[in-house]
Design a protein around this motif. Structure first.
Motif, PDB file in Angstrom:
ATOM      1  N   TYR A  32       0.366  -1.660   0.589  1.00  0.00           N
ATOM      2  CA  TYR A  32       0.278  -0.135   0.059  1.00  0.00           C
ATOM      3  C   TYR A  32       0.767   1.095  -0.365  1.00  0.00           C
ATOM      4  O   TYR A  32       1.690   1.583   0.603  1.00  0.00           O
ATOM      5  CB  TYR A  32      -0.497   0.029   1.334  1.00  0.00           C
ATOM      6  N   PHE A  34       1.368   5.188   0.179  1.00  0.00           N
ATOM      7  CA  PHE A  34       1.008   6.988   1.112  1.00  0.00           C
ATOM      8  C   PHE A  34       2.266   8.058   1.273  1.00  0.00           C
ATOM      9  O   PHE A  34       2.876   8.294   0.349  1.00  0.00           O
ATOM     10  CB  PHE A  34       0.518   6.250   2.476  1.00  0.00           C
ATOM     11  N   TYR A  36       2.150  11.886   2.731  1.00  0.00           N
ATOM     12  CA  TYR A  36       1.939  12.534   4.184  1.00  0.00           C
ATOM     13  C   TYR A  36       2.605  13.522   4.043  1.00  0.00           C
ATOM     14  O   TYR A  36       3.311  13.760   3.528  1.00  0.00           O
ATOM     15  CB  TYR A  36       2.476  11.880   5.541  1.00  0.00           C
ATOM     16  N   LYS A  49      -3.584   8.472  -0.063  1.00  0.00           N
ATOM     17  CA  LYS A  49      -3.334   6.614   0.015  1.00  0.00           C
ATOM     18  C   LYS A  49      -3.980   5.979  -1.536  1.00  0.00           C
ATOM     19  O   LYS A  49      -5.227   6.174  -1.675  1.00  0.00           O
ATOM     20  CB  LYS A  49      -4.048   6.630   1.149  1.00  0.00           C
ATOM     21  N   PHE A  90       6.163  13.426   2.794  1.00  0.00           N
ATOM     22  CA  PHE A  90       6.830  12.065   3.323  1.00  0.00           C
ATOM     23  C   PHE A  90       5.948  10.931   1.782  1.00  0.00           C
ATOM     24  O   PHE A  90       4.211  10.920   2.261  1.00  0.00           O
ATOM     25  CB  PHE A  90       6.746  11.823   4.656  1.00  0.00           C
ATOM     26  N   SER A  94       3.637   0.257   2.798  1.00  0.00           N
ATOM     27  CA  SER A  94       3.510  -0.731   3.701  1.00  0.00           C
ATOM     28  C   SER A  94       3.018  -2.029   3.758  1.00  0.00           C
ATOM     29  O   SER A  94       2.541  -2.175   1.900  1.00  0.00           O
ATOM     30  CB  SER A  94       2.555  -0.395   5.394  1.00  0.00           C
TER      31      SER A  94
ATOM     32  N   GLY B  42      13.026  10.675   6.691  1.00  0.00           N
ATOM     33  CA  GLY B  42      11.451  10.433   7.955  1.00  0.00           C
ATOM     34  C   GLY B  42      12.387   9.310   8.632  1.00  0.00           C
ATOM     35  O   GLY B  42      12.696   9.150   9.556  1.00  0.00           O
ATOM     36  N   PRO B  43      10.543   9.166  10.114  1.00  0.00           N
ATOM     37  CA  PRO B  43      10.525   8.984  10.477  1.00  0.00           C
ATOM     38  C   PRO B  43      11.003   6.886  10.027  1.00  0.00           C
ATOM     39  O   PRO B  43      11.026   6.445   9.594  1.00  0.00           O
ATOM     40  CB  PRO B  43       8.538   8.270  10.801  1.00  0.00           C
ATOM     41  N   GLY B 101      -6.683  -0.734   3.752  1.00  0.00           N
ATOM     42  CA  GLY B 101      -5.239  -0.632   4.074  1.00  0.00           C
ATOM     43  C   GLY B 101      -4.604   0.619   5.185  1.00  0.00           C
ATOM     44  O   GLY B 101      -2.994   0.557   5.102  1.00  0.00           O
ATOM     45  N   ASP B 102      -4.605   1.764   5.444  1.00  0.00           N
ATOM     46  CA  ASP B 102      -4.058   2.404   6.421  1.00  0.00           C
ATOM     47  C   ASP B 102      -5.139   2.772   7.815  1.00  0.00           C
ATOM     48  O   ASP B 102      -3.974   3.244   8.709  1.00  0.00           O
ATOM     49  CB  ASP B 102      -4.351   4.031   6.113  1.00  0.00           C
ATOM     50  N   TYR B 103      -5.937   1.196   7.994  1.00  0.00           N
ATOM     51  CA  TYR B 103      -5.522   0.707   9.142  1.00  0.00           C
ATOM     52  C   TYR B 103      -6.005   2.083  10.245  1.00  0.00           C
ATOM     53  O   TYR B 103      -6.303   2.044  11.261  1.00  0.00           O
ATOM     54  CB  TYR B 103      -4.545  -0.096   9.946  1.00  0.00           C
TER      55      TYR B 103
END
Lengths: 115, 116
Positions: A32, A34, A36, A49, A90, A94, B42-43, B101-103
């Motif tokens: 997936y 995304f 941000y 997303k 960012f 996932s 990035g994190p 998907g992003d829960y």
């Protein structure tokens, strides 16, 4: 291993000009994707997303992104930027098969919109 | 709904001191994450909890970092002793697996740690 590459660390652009922030993801797993946004001294806010279906994804604040499987890319675009879009962006992925799994982030792209 | 709460917002400590950060996730979110965001990067995930069990702590420097999530709700991340390279923003996030998907991934505002 999973990885996300953001090709530009900084993108300066004038107000009302179009912008594209580039992102390449790893192809080793089904993911997936995304985008941000992070404003100064704030947490991360989801812009958009891609889970499945249409490869063109529309998000908040007029942003959109296109999933390109052959090029393993997920570039973010906006046709006309505003001063308020100045922030860090960012890209993240996932693993589809890891329910509730961790996000792998790119290094970030600093978008600077000038008047 | 209330967001993910983190405290403190800022912390300055000397190297070799200890520090603790607190996170309260969104009500009902079973999964909780701690991410470390070093300036200009990035994190990066440090640890992931599912309820009060650890799912992934492969990136946690266990010689100095520890985390717990008692009763499957609030969580605390501790660093002891701190090093200069621990200076970063520590982000907490929570999610509810099974919601897509992003829960429902939601991030807190983070704690900015400066080690001097």
């Amino acid at each position: 291993a999973q990885s996300v590459t953001q090709l530009d660390s900084q993108v300066p652009v004038f107000e009302e000009a179009p912008v594209e922030l580039r992102c390449n993801y790893s192809s080793s797993v089904s993911v997936y994707l995304f985008w941000y946004v992070q404003y100064p001294n704030q947490g991360l806010q989801l812009l958009l997303k891609y889970l499945s279906g249409s490869t063109l994804v529309k998000g908040i604040n007029g942003f959109e992104a296109e999933f390109n499987k052959s090029q393993t890319s997920f570039h973010l675009r906006k046709p006309s930027v505003h001063i308020s879009d100045t922030a860090e962006y960012f890209c993240a992925e996932s693993d589809r098969h890891n329910q509730g799994g961790k996000l792998i982030f790119g290094q970030g792209t600093e978008l600077s919109v000038k008047p | 709904e209330a967001g993910v709460a983190q405290s403190p917002r800022y912390k300055i400590i000397e190297k070799r001191q200890s520090v603790a950060f607190w996170c309260n996730p969104i009500s009902g979110h079973a999964t909780l994450y701690w991410y470390q965001q070093i300036l200009g990067q990035g994190p990066k995930l440090l640890i992931q909890f599912q309820n009060n069990g650890v799912v992934d702590d492969s990136q946690l420097p266990k010689d100095r970092f520890s985390a717990e999530r008692l009763k499957g709700v609030d969580s605390t991340l501790k660093i002891q002793p701190a090093k200069l390279e621990d200076s970063a923003v520590y982000l907490c996030a929570s999610s509810a697996p099974g919601q897509g998907g992003d829960y429902g991934y939601t991030f807190g505002s983070g704690t900015r740690l400066t080690v001097v």
